[in-house]
Design a protein around this motif. Structure first.
Motif, short mmCIF file in Angstrom:
data_model
loop_
_atom_site.label_atom_id
_atom_site.label_comp_id
_atom_site.label_asym_id
_atom_site.label_seq_id
_atom_site.Cartn_x
_atom_site.Cartn_y
_atom_site.Cartn_z
N CYS A 1 0.84 -1.19 0.00
CA CYS A 1 0.00 0.00 0.00
C CYS A 1 0.88 1.25 0.00
O CYS A 1 1.68 1.46 0.92
CB CYS A 1 -0.92 0.00 1.23
SG CYS A 1 -1.98 1.44 1.30
N LYS A 2 0.78 2.05 -1.01
CA LYS A 2 1.59 3.25 -1.13
C LYS A 2 1.03 4.37 -0.26
O LYS A 2 -0.18 4.58 -0.22
CB LYS A 2 1.63 3.71 -2.59
CG LYS A 2 2.70 4.75 -2.88
CD LYS A 2 2.84 4.97 -4.38
CE LYS A 2 3.95 5.96 -4.69
NZ LYS A 2 4.10 6.16 -6.15
N LYS A 3 1.91 5.07 0.45
CA LYS A 3 1.48 6.15 1.33
C LYS A 3 1.90 7.50 0.75
O LYS A 3 2.95 7.63 0.12
CB LYS A 3 2.10 5.97 2.72
CG LYS A 3 1.61 4.73 3.45
CD LYS A 3 2.21 4.64 4.84
CE LYS A 3 1.70 3.40 5.58
NZ LYS A 3 2.31 3.28 6.93
N TYR A 4 1.07 8.50 1.01
CA TYR A 4 1.33 9.85 0.53
C TYR A 4 1.28 10.83 1.70
O TYR A 4 0.51 10.65 2.64
CB TYR A 4 0.29 10.28 -0.52
CG TYR A 4 0.30 9.44 -1.78
CD1 TYR A 4 1.14 9.77 -2.84
CD2 TYR A 4 -0.52 8.32 -1.90
CE1 TYR A 4 1.15 9.01 -4.01
CE2 TYR A 4 -0.51 7.55 -3.06
CZ TYR A 4 0.32 7.90 -4.10
OH TYR A 4 0.34 7.14 -5.24
N LEU A 5 2.11 11.86 1.61
CA LEU A 5 2.11 12.93 2.61
C LEU A 5 1.54 14.19 1.96
O LEU A 5 2.09 14.69 0.98
CB LEU A 5 3.52 13.18 3.12
CG LEU A 5 3.69 14.32 4.14
CD1 LEU A 5 2.91 14.02 5.41
CD2 LEU A 5 5.17 14.55 4.46
N LEU A 6 0.45 14.68 2.53
CA LEU A 6 -0.18 15.90 2.01
C LEU A 6 -0.40 16.86 3.16
O LEU A 6 -1.19 16.60 4.06
CB LEU A 6 -1.52 15.57 1.33
CG LEU A 6 -2.25 16.74 0.68
CD1 LEU A 6 -1.44 17.29 -0.49
CD2 LEU A 6 -3.63 16.31 0.20
N TYR A 7 0.33 17.98 3.14
CA TYR A 7 0.22 18.95 4.22
C TYR A 7 -1.09 19.73 4.12
O TYR A 7 -1.60 19.97 3.02
CB TYR A 7 1.38 19.94 4.18
CG TYR A 7 2.72 19.33 4.54
CD1 TYR A 7 2.95 18.83 5.81
CD2 TYR A 7 3.75 19.27 3.62
CE1 TYR A 7 4.18 18.29 6.16
CE2 TYR A 7 4.99 18.72 3.94
CZ TYR A 7 5.20 18.23 5.22
OH TYR A 7 6.40 17.68 5.55
N THR A 8 -1.59 20.14 5.27
CA THR A 8 -2.73 21.05 5.26
C THR A 8 -2.24 22.43 4.83
O THR A 8 -1.05 22.64 4.58
CB THR A 8 -3.40 21.10 6.64
OG1 THR A 8 -4.63 21.82 6.52
CG2 THR A 8 -2.53 21.77 7.68
N PHE A 9 -3.14 23.39 4.76
CA PHE A 9 -2.78 24.69 4.20
C PHE A 9 -3.53 25.79 4.94
O PHE A 9 -4.46 25.54 5.71
CB PHE A 9 -3.12 24.75 2.71
CG PHE A 9 -4.60 24.66 2.44
CD1 PHE A 9 -5.37 25.79 2.34
CD2 PHE A 9 -5.20 23.41 2.31
CE1 PHE A 9 -6.75 25.71 2.11
CE2 PHE A 9 -6.57 23.31 2.08
CZ PHE A 9 -7.33 24.45 1.98
N GLY B 1 0.03 16.73 15.76
CA GLY B 1 0.06 16.51 14.32
C GLY B 1 0.53 17.79 13.64
O GLY B 1 1.23 18.61 14.24
N PHE B 2 0.14 17.97 12.41
CA PHE B 2 0.47 19.21 11.71
C PHE B 2 -0.54 20.26 12.16
O PHE B 2 -1.69 20.23 11.76
CB PHE B 2 0.41 18.98 10.20
CG PHE B 2 1.09 20.03 9.39
CD1 PHE B 2 2.44 19.95 9.11
CD2 PHE B 2 0.38 21.12 8.91
CE1 PHE B 2 3.08 20.93 8.35
CE2 PHE B 2 1.00 22.10 8.17
CZ PHE B 2 2.36 21.99 7.89
N SER B 3 -0.10 21.17 13.01
CA SER B 3 -1.01 22.06 13.74
C SER B 3 -1.53 23.20 12.87
O SER B 3 -0.76 24.02 12.36
CB SER B 3 -0.30 22.65 14.96
OG SER B 3 -1.08 23.66 15.55
N LEU B 4 -2.86 23.28 12.75
CA LEU B 4 -3.47 24.37 12.00
C LEU B 4 -3.29 25.70 12.72
O LEU B 4 -3.04 26.73 12.08
CB LEU B 4 -4.96 24.09 11.77
CG LEU B 4 -5.72 25.16 10.98
CD1 LEU B 4 -5.09 25.38 9.60
CD2 LEU B 4 -7.19 24.78 10.84
N SER B 5 -3.40 25.70 14.05
CA SER B 5 -3.26 26.98 14.77
C SER B 5 -1.83 27.52 14.67
O SER B 5 -1.63 28.74 14.59
CB SER B 5 -3.68 26.84 16.24
OG SER B 5 -2.83 25.98 16.94
#
Length: 203
Positions: A1-9, A112-116
């Motif tokens: 299973c291939k994994k992808y990293l997609l950052y929020t914005f 995680g990747f923090s929106l704030s």
């Protein structure tokens, strides 16, 4: 299973609309910090309260925005320590409060990747963050990091930032540029299209 990293914005144009109008420090005497996050264990707000217990006779004040299961416990800790900390509760669009403050702080044990944090970067407020891998990945050298095992490290770095306006401006400007270079809607959509393209090609 291939994994992808997609950052929020974050949408820089949108986030700078409707700034807060309240003046939380009209006299300009206090150096004020803001923390945003649910009041629960991983956010580790008790660390900040303990740090501000040691600063209660100095001109530093922390406002914490958010609610959660630890609200009563944190309220009691503030009362017991006499720390210059105000629990502000839940507010609509907490990011609109960011420009009112001198410094953004976050003391998470893990995150995680923090929106704030991303919003603080976009609004160009300097940041003092716990030294954890996710913040390092998100902010690189555009924030100052403190050791969660050493409250004195937090206090030392806070005082350094408070005394050095040029440092605050430089890291804040660098953080905004990092958002522009890496974490806009355009970057997000390009990443999403790449994932779709690769997935369709592999199917």
């Amino acid at each position: 299973c291939k994994k992808y990293l997609l950052y929020t914005f974050v949408d820089i144009n949108e986030i700078n609309k409707n700034p807060a109008e309240e003046d939380i420090n009209s006299g300009g005497e206090m150096f004020t910090l803001i923390a945003i996050g649910a009041l629960r264990y991983p956010k580790n707000q008790q660390y900040l309260i303990r740090a501000f217990e040691q600063l209660k006779n100095e001109k530093f004040e922390l406002h914490i925005y958010g609610t959660g299961v630890m609200q009563n416990e944190l309220k009691q800790l503030v009362a017991e320590t006499g720390a210059n900390v105000i629990l502000k509760g839940e507010v609509k669009n907490a990011s609109s409060q960011l420009p009112l403050y001198d410094l953004y702080v976050m003391s998470s044990e893990y995150e995680g990747f923090s929106l704030s944090v991303l919003e603080a970067m976009a609004i160009e407020i300097p940041m003092l963050l716990s030294d954890i891998p996710s913040f390092g990945e998100q902010c690189a050298d555009t924030a100052v990091y403190f050791n969660l095992d050493n409250i004195s490290d937090f206090i030392t770095k806070l005082k350094q930032l408070a005394a050095d306006e040029s440092l605050r401006k430089n890291i804040a400007a660098a953080a905004k540029q990092r958002v522009i270079n890496n974490f806009t809607l355009q970057h997000h959509m390009l990443g999403l299209r790449k994932i779709y393209a690769e997935t369709l090609n592999d199917s």
